[in-house]
Structure formats: structure tokens, C-alpha cells
Design a protein around this motif. Structure first.
Motif, short mmCIF file in Angstrom:
data_model
loop_
_atom_site.label_atom_id
_atom_site.label_comp_id
_atom_site.label_asym_id
_atom_site.label_seq_id
_atom_site.Cartn_x
_atom_site.Cartn_y
_atom_site.Cartn_z
N VAL A 24 0.85 -1.19 0.00
CA VAL A 24 0.00 0.00 0.00
C VAL A 24 0.88 1.25 0.00
CG1 VAL A 24 -1.62 1.34 1.40
CG2 VAL A 24 -1.99 -1.11 1.07
N GLY A 25 1.92 1.25 0.83
CA GLY A 25 2.81 2.41 0.94
C GLY A 25 3.58 2.71 -0.33
N LEU A 26 3.89 1.69 -1.11
CA LEU A 26 4.63 1.91 -2.35
C LEU A 26 3.86 2.81 -3.31
CD1 LEU A 26 6.12 -1.64 -3.02
CD2 LEU A 26 7.35 0.40 -2.21
N SER A 27 2.54 2.84 -3.18
CA SER A 27 1.74 3.71 -4.05
C SER A 27 1.97 5.19 -3.75
CB SER A 27 0.26 3.37 -3.92
OG SER A 27 -0.23 3.74 -2.64
N LEU A 28 2.60 5.50 -2.63
CA LEU A 28 2.90 6.89 -2.28
C LEU A 28 4.10 7.43 -3.05
CD1 LEU A 28 2.50 6.56 1.59
CD2 LEU A 28 0.87 7.61 0.00
N LEU A 29 4.90 6.55 -3.61
CA LEU A 29 6.10 6.97 -4.34
C LEU A 29 5.70 7.49 -5.71
CD1 LEU A 29 8.52 4.03 -3.48
CD2 LEU A 29 8.29 6.25 -2.32
N LYS A 30 5.77 8.81 -5.88
CA LYS A 30 5.34 9.45 -7.13
C LYS A 30 6.50 10.08 -7.91
CE LYS A 30 0.93 8.89 -6.15
NZ LYS A 30 0.29 7.68 -6.58
N SER A 31 7.61 10.36 -7.22
CA SER A 31 8.75 10.99 -7.89
C SER A 31 10.06 10.44 -7.34
CB SER A 31 8.71 12.51 -7.70
OG SER A 31 9.22 12.89 -6.44
#
Length: 95
Positions: free
Chosen positions: A44-51
Motif C-alpha cells: 500500500v505504501g509503495l503507491s505513495l512513491l510518485k517521484s
């Protein structure tokens, strides 16, 4: 450094956001839970990586080797053992 509690949909652990040296960190502590909760929260937390300036940091009671096989190829990780014996795993998007 001020850590801000953030809401992460589908997460069962508390996630915190903070900035340091021009990077944005999202952090959670999975040392007090049992499988599959650490893996579920990591995914779930990996989806926070945007850049390329975003980092996901998970604290685990052991190095989570089974988790590494589930991470997308576009994401790298770095493990560091803490003085407590726990592991700090930092995930980031590959450039």
C-alpha cells in the motif's frame, strides 16, 4: 524534523510524512505486527512513491526477504540494521 501523521487508504499501520534534505519520506513501523501485515502495508505504501524525491521507509523486526520478490522492478530498496536489531528498509523509484 516534524513528522506528520497521514491517512493512507487500506493501510492498517500509522504512516508519517516528513521532509529531509529535499526528499519526502513516508514512514511506518511494522515491528509490532505479524505477517502478512508488514507486506500488505508496504505494498500500500509503495503507491505513495510518485517521484524520484520520494522515499518509503519501513521498520521491520527482521529483514523482510520474502517482501523483496514482490516489489515492482521500478522500485529499489536499501536495508540497514539498526542498533536495536530491527531493520530500516528504504524504498525508492528507480531513475
Amino acid at each position: 524534523m516534524k513528522k506528520e501523521l497521514i491517512e493512507v487508504p487500506r493501510a492498517t499501520l500509522d504512516f508519517y510524512k516528513y521532509e529531509e534534505d529535499g526528499l519526502t519520506y513516508y514512514e511506518y513501523d511494522a515491528t509490532g505486527c505479524q505477517p502478512p501485515e508488514p507486506m500488505v502495508n508496504t505494498m500500500v505504501g509503495l503507491s505513495l512513491l510518485k517521484s524520484k524525491n520520494d522515499r518509503l521507509v519501513g521498520i521491520f523486526f527482521h529483514e523482510p526477504f520474502p517482501l523483496y520478490d514482490r516489489i515492482p522492478l521500478t522500485i529499489s530498496h536499501e536495508a540497514a540494521q539498526l542498533e536495536s536489531g530491527d531493520f530500516r528498509i528504504t524504498f525508492k523509484l528507480e531513475e
